[in-house]
Design an enzyme around this catalytic site. Structure first.
Site, short mmCIF file in Angstrom:
data_model
loop_
_atom_site.label_atom_id
_atom_site.label_comp_id
_atom_site.label_asym_id
_atom_site.label_seq_id
_atom_site.Cartn_x
_atom_site.Cartn_y
_atom_site.Cartn_z
N VAL A 51 -18.56 3.20 -3.35
CA VAL A 51 -18.98 1.94 -3.09
C VAL A 51 -20.31 1.88 -2.41
O VAL A 51 -21.26 1.10 -2.89
CB VAL A 51 -18.02 0.96 -1.94
CG1 VAL A 51 -18.63 -0.32 -1.76
CG2 VAL A 51 -16.71 0.99 -2.59
N GLY B 237 -20.50 6.93 -0.39
CA GLY B 237 -19.25 7.22 -1.21
C GLY B 237 -19.30 6.46 -2.74
O GLY B 237 -20.67 5.84 -2.91
N LYS C 162 0.75 -1.24 -0.24
CA LYS C 162 -0.05 -0.13 -0.05
C LYS C 162 0.78 1.11 0.13
O LYS C 162 2.08 1.11 0.52
CB LYS C 162 -1.09 0.03 1.27
CG LYS C 162 -2.15 0.87 1.18
CD LYS C 162 -3.28 -0.04 0.67
CE LYS C 162 -4.53 0.87 0.25
NZ LYS C 162 -5.55 -0.17 -0.09
N GLY D 42 -21.76 5.72 4.84
CA GLY D 42 -20.86 6.20 3.72
C GLY D 42 -21.44 5.95 2.38
O GLY D 42 -21.77 4.91 2.00
#
Ligand code: NAD
Length: 358
Positions: free
Chosen positions: A184, A182, A80, A180
């Site tokens: 997704v 967002g 990452k 959320g």
């Protein structure tokens, strides 16, 4: 802060810090484990309060990527990258090119992709200075954005959890709360509404809530979403939401969402088990994005990808059954499953080496 003393350090192979004074870039790349292949994982841009917070995040996220690819059966290791910057203020083409050069300096041991604060246009700029970028494909079958595939994988995971808990995978009439709205969260909302679920949703961003309301979701206060009286709680915002403060207040029977590192610590997974709450480990249920990237790289069809995505439900079934049989948390069973695959790989490599030396 020392890397080795960090509570999130987990025998990471390499952690590299980088500053580019010309562009102001400050970034960290962590390679957790490359046994199964090059370390694959997104690049996140976030205005971390401190470099210690950024280090903690990159260590935890890269470890999760190792486990995610291992359980999903992908030939990738875990890595990452984090950029310490505010995507709304600090993102410039020069900074993104500098990040590309940083990725390039690892010679392909780390392959980057999209993550929070970064989009396909940003990846395209990074790809001017490194070939080690994936998720750019806007070709025949796939888009560059992995969030629709992540949402589809989470949807299959929710069905698997419903089947395990209630004996039926049907989403119709089930109450679902999404934290959320967002990328997704909104794709998942479409799938859930289409399948007949009653969905409530919370976000801090009003524009996202307007989109969610137009799709048929009920809007809820972000402070109350985790305590919603629903069948399924779907964390799709940030990590650490299941913690000392929240774990005993959750009312849902199932937790199944896309956010990475939902459990603040392993004992929170254990507490969910004690409370009879079925938890779908995040690195298993949210693997849709990386599965999509793999099929993009292979030039495969959407049907091949979707078959692989459906396997998320099979993995979860094994995990739910294992947790019940052994009386341990779903998270622990999922980690054991990932480690088994990593160990098998080492065993095969050692066997190959032994026969080559014979
Ligand atoms: P996103 O940034 O598009 O959406 C996150 C949303 O959560 C935003 O709208 C934000 O306003 C909202 N939010 C933040 N704090 C909140 C709070 N306290 N309460 C309610 N809402 C809040 O991110 P995304 O791409 O949709 O990803 C969601 C999560 O899933 C992240 O944790 C991400 O790391 C993880 N994930 C995403 C993918 C992917 O393909 N995008 C893949 C794997 C994992």
């Amino acid at each position: 802060m020392s890397v080795f003393e960090s509570t999130s350090f987990d025998h990471h192979e390499q952690v590299i810090f980088h500053e580019d004074s010309q562009t102001g870039l400050r970034a960290i790349i962590a390679l957790h484990n490359t046994q199964l292949g090059p370390a694959m994982g997104g690049c996140r841009m976030y205005p971390y309060a401190s470099s210690a917070d950024a280090l903690e995040d990159v260590l935890r996220l890269s470890r999760g990527m190792t486990y995610k690819s291992a359980v999903a059966g992908l030939p990738y290791g875990g890595g990452k990258a984090v950029i310490i910057a505010d995507p709304r203020r600090d993102k410039t083409p020069a900074l993104l090119r500098a990040m590309g050069r940083f990725v390039d300096s690892l010679g392909g041991r780390y392959i980057t992709a999209e993550d929070s604060g970064m989009g396909v246009p940003d990846l395209k700029i990074m790809s001017e200075t490194t070939p080690y970028v994936v998720g750019l494909d806007e070709g025949r079958c796939h888009g560059g954005d992995p969030s629709p595939a992540t949402a589809l994988g989470v949807f299959y995971g929710i069905q698997a959890a419903l089947r395990y808990h209630y004996g039926s995978a049907s989403v119709s009439g089930r109450k679902v709360a999404i934290q959320g709205a967002g990328a997704v969260g909104l794709h998942l909302l479409d799938l859930l509404i289409e399948a007949g679920a009653e969905v409530e949703i919370a976000d801090l961003n009003l524009a996202r809530l307007e989109l969610a309301a137009a799709k048929g979701a009920r809007i809820v206060d972000p402070k109350q979403i985790l305590q919603a009286e629903v069948d399924v709680l779907v964390p799709c915002a940030m990590g650490g939401v299941i913690n000392d403060k929240t774990v005993d207040t959750i009312q849902a029977n199932i937790i199944a969402g896309s956010a990475n590192n939902q459990l603040l610590r392993p004992e929170h997974g254990e507490r969910l088990r004690e409370r009879g709450i079925l938890y779908a480990p995040d690195f298993v249920i949210n693997a849709g994005g990386i599965i999509d990237i793999y099929h993009q790289q292979q030039g495969n069809t959407l049907a091949q990808r979707d078959q692989h995505l459906a396997g998320i439900a099979d993995s979860l079934k094994v995990i739910f059954e294992g947790a019940e049989a052994e009386g341990i948390s779903c998270e622990r069973v999922a980690e054991d499953l990932a480690r088994q695959r990593l160990n098998r790989q080492v065993f095969t490599q050692e066997q190959n080496l032994t026969s080559a030396l014979r």
